[in-house]
Design an enzyme around this catalytic site. Structure first.
Site, PDB file in Angstrom:
ATOM      1  CD  GLN A 275       0.266  -0.738  -3.722  1.00  0.00           C
ATOM      2  OE1 GLN A 275       0.688  -1.421  -2.784  1.00  0.00           O
ATOM      3  NE2 GLN A 275       0.605  -0.996  -4.978  1.00  0.00           N
ATOM      4  CB  CYS A 276       4.630   3.417  -5.316  1.00  0.00           C
ATOM      5  SG  CYS A 276       5.025   4.655  -4.071  1.00  0.00           S
TER       6      CYS A 276
ATOM      7  N   GLY B 117      -3.790  -8.182  -1.559  1.00  0.00           N
ATOM      8  CA  GLY B 117      -3.400  -9.308  -0.713  1.00  0.00           C
ATOM      9  C   GLY B 117      -1.991  -9.097  -0.195  1.00  0.00           C
ATOM     10  N   GLY B 118      -1.137  -8.679  -1.104  1.00  0.00           N
ATOM     11  CA  GLY B 118       0.233  -8.372  -0.735  1.00  0.00           C
ATOM     12  C   GLY B 118       0.827  -7.446  -1.766  1.00  0.00           C
TER      13      GLY B 118
ATOM     14  CD  GLU C  28       5.027  -6.976  -6.427  1.00  0.00           C
ATOM     15  OE1 GLU C  28       3.988  -7.156  -5.770  1.00  0.00           O
ATOM     16  OE2 GLU C  28       5.018  -6.673  -7.633  1.00  0.00           O
TER      17      GLU C  28
ATOM     18  CG  HIS D  34       1.846 -13.837  -5.835  1.00  0.00           C
ATOM     19  ND1 HIS D  34       1.461 -14.286  -7.068  1.00  0.00           N
ATOM     20  CD2 HIS D  34       1.994 -12.497  -5.961  1.00  0.00           C
ATOM     21  CE1 HIS D  34       1.383 -13.262  -7.900  1.00  0.00           C
ATOM     22  NE2 HIS D  34       1.702 -12.158  -7.248  1.00  0.00           N
ATOM     23  CD  GLU D  35       2.610 -10.339  -2.825  1.00  0.00           C
ATOM     24  OE1 GLU D  35       3.375  -9.637  -3.519  1.00  0.00           O
ATOM     25  OE2 GLU D  35       1.416 -10.537  -3.117  1.00  0.00           O
TER      26      GLU D  35
ATOM     27  CG  ASP E 144      -4.367   1.917 -10.164  1.00  0.00           C
ATOM     28  OD1 ASP E 144      -3.617   0.932 -10.068  1.00  0.00           O
ATOM     29  OD2 ASP E 144      -4.112   3.025  -9.669  1.00  0.00           O
TER      30      ASP E 144
ATOM     31  CG  MET F 153      -9.210  -3.158  -4.262  1.00  0.00           C
ATOM     32  SD  MET F 153      -8.511  -2.251  -5.657  1.00  0.00           S
ATOM     33  CE  MET F 153      -6.814  -2.820  -5.617  1.00  0.00           C
TER      34      MET F 153
HETATM   35 ZN   LIG Z   1       1.985 -10.212  -7.892  1.00  0.00          ZN
END
Ligand SMILES: [Zn+2]
Length: 593
Positions: free
Chosen positions: A127-128, A260-261, A263, A287-288, A367, A545
């Protein structure tokens, strides 16, 4: 000429990278990536090249001709990591760095077999976003420097690898028991869209350009849940223009995935909490998918312009939803979003500079200030523009915007200039400066209402007067309506009221996590003991989260639930992603004894 992104050592007077060639060996035993990246420069150059790095051990640096390149690691800075300064000989076209990541690299989560669905194999995912790519690859880690990439990833032969790239074959690995997956990403991306996942993965085709990946025990459910993806892509193309990334594949991750996602282009990463069993949570997918235009095609220049990514994507997501399911359904989406926006405004305070759309984040970790403000306030700003100029004109504008800035990374100011150029006078009419540069919500924020929504809100508000929904009403609700009803109930109820809700609405047994977590948040805030076991189960399983935050916050209201929260966190935190762990720790730190 200088540093232009507060979250990167990138200096725009230095050579720019245009392509990465990655050779990575995934070491599950040591929980590190061992590898090499070759950074190809836009043109042969010499002199200083500053890169971002965090936790990386650099073994050697050479030019394309094999000449050793002197390098120097700067001091560790808490947010940015260490500046890696290379002294390039004149005429350097590419520079190759041999390196190893740290076991605690924040981009990488290493899951034990017990943390997976199948329980037999380990799992790795990256997760970058926002600024974690530098813990995985030494690079100019700013969205301003877009790169395409090629990758060779060597992994145990029992596992498979996917990336935010096109697959380019598999070959036997350099050592026994391994194989090497090849990838090619032809479109230029910001570094935060680099993505890798390795695990026991299976896949199902959903359409000629779309496939879903997941662990074998999950893949059938995922294929059913996301079966309508092709019609969603077609709707989105009708709204925003052609889909530019060839394939739209998805990966369903184990439950610790913190979002949630995400992209990641060509390979959207998704939480398994979307697998509600009734296709009721596919708005996250919309959304993604929308990010394929807003965010991935046209990207924020830095994290200070994050609203350009997320505000536009929420606006686009609701337009897709309206096209698929009608305006009333989209209004429910806006209403649920308003609830989340109100929560964020309350958390920061409406005077907080963090509630501006265009933020100033020097010395601030993106973050730490993540919230729904750039999403929901940003989408409301765009909707105000849409309502001001009319839908047809705004749709034309958005398509022009996508076409004008495709595959570039831009600032808020560039967006506003383009809006003034295409729709003269609009920014003044909507008082764009107030929306962008001032905190809180402007009084002219768009309102989203329908008779069905008003009835639900009134029903919830009448709870205190003893009004309850009838069995017929409850039966008629779709999952979004049920959620809106719950969101309009008081946050603290007595045990009899909790009993009534759980039995009449069958809440604790829900597979839809939005409804389940809304209910458990009420139950937690109500110190309602019969729900404690279910709360523990959810917090032990899920690391998203969006769900951890309200549950742990609600558990902070009573002495007994504070103890419960601390017990659960002690047991669950080793399974949480580092991002999630930090969020929860921050909430627990604010508990009164
Ligand atoms: Zn988004």
């Amino acid at each position: 000429m200088s540093r232009v992104d507060p979250h990167s050592y990138y200096d725009d007077s230095q050579p720019r990278t245009r392509r990465w060639q990655l050779e990575l060996r995934v070491d599950f035993a040591k929980q590190v990536l061992d590898g090499r990246v070759t950074l190809e420069l836009e043109q042969p150059s010499g002199g200083v090249l500053d890169l971002d790095s965090k936790g990386l051990t650099i073994h050697e640096v050479r030019t394309q001709n094999g000449a050793a390149v002197p390098f120097e690691m700067g001091e560790e800075a808490e947010i940015l990591g260490r500046r890696l300064r290379l002294q390039l000989p004149a005429g350097t076209a590419a520079v190759s760095l041999k390196y190893t990541t740290a076991p605690d690299a924040t981009a990488l989560q290493w899951l034990s077999p017990a943390q997976t669905d199948g329980k037999r194999h380990p799992f790795l995912f990256s997760q970058c976003q926002a600024i974690h790519a530098r813990t995985m690859v030494p690079c100019q880690d700013t969205p301003l420097v877009r790169v395409n990439y090629r990758a060779e990833v060597t992994i145990p032969e029992t596992l498979a690898a996917v990336m935010s790239a096109g697959p380019a074959g598999v070959r036997p690995g350099p050592t026994p028991g391994t194989h090497t997956f090849l990838f090619e990403m032809p479109q230029p991306i910001p570094p935060y869209l680099l993505a890798l996942a390795v695990g026991d993965l299976d896949s199902r085709d959903l359409s000629p350009r779309s496939r879903v990946w997941a662990e074998p025990g999950v893949v059938s459910a995922a294929a059913w849940e996301f079966a309508e993806i092709e019609s969603m892509i077609v709707k989105a193309e009708g709204l925003f223009g052609p889909y530019e990334w060839e394939r739209y594949d998805m990966l369903v991750l184990p439950p610790s995935f913190p979002y949630g996602g995400m992209e990641n282009p060509r390979m959207t990463f998704l939480t398994p909490t979307l697998l509600a069993g009734d296709r009721s949570l596919v708005d996250v997918l919309a959304h993604e998918l929308a990010h394929s235009w807003t965010g991935n095609l046209v990207t924020n220049a830095t994290a200070e312009h994050f609203w350009l990514n997320e505000g536009a994507t929420v606006w686009a997501e609701r337009r897709i939803r309206e096209a698929l399911h009608g305006v009333d359904d989209a209004i429910l989406g806006w209403t649920i979003g308003q609830n989340a926006l109100d929560e964020s405004m309350k958390r920061f305070g409406v005077d907080s500079p963090l509630t501006k759309l265009r933020t100033e984040l020097t010395g601030v970790d993106p973050d730490d200030v993540f919230s729904t403000v750039p999403y929901e306030k940003g989408a409301r700003f765009l909707t105000l523009v849409e309502r001001t100029v009319g839908r047809a004109a705004f749709d034309r504008f958005m398509r022009d915007y996508m076409a004008r800035y495709r595959f570039t990374s831009i600032t808020t100011e560039e967006f506003i200039d383009f809006l003034d150029e295409k729709l003269p006078g609009t920014t003044a009419k909507v008082n764009a400066k107030r929306w962008l540069y001032e905190p809180g919500m402007p009084p002219d924020a768009p309102v989203f209402r329908s008779p069905a929504l008003d009835a639900l809100v009134q029903l919830g508000a009448a709870w205190g007067k003893g009004t309850r929904p009838t069995p017929e009403q409850i039966k008629s609700w779709n999952p979004s309506e049920m959620l809106v009803y719950l969101q309009n109930l008081p946050r603290e109820l007595d045990a009899a009221a909790c009993d009534w809700l759980d039995s009449k609405l069958a809440l604790s047994g829900r597979g839809n996590y939005e409804i389940l977590v809304e209910w458990l948040t009420i139950a937690a805030g109500s110190d309602y003991e019969p729900a404690f076991a279910r709360i523990r189960e959810v917090l032990m399983r899920v690391g998203r989260m969006k769900y951890l935050r309200p549950l742990y916050m609600a558990l902070g209201k009573h002495e007994r639930t504070r103890k419960l929260a601390r017990d659960i966190f002690a047991a669950a935190s080793p399974t949480y992603h580092s991002l999630s762990r930090r969020v929860v720790q921050g909430i627990l730190d604010k508990y009164t004894a």
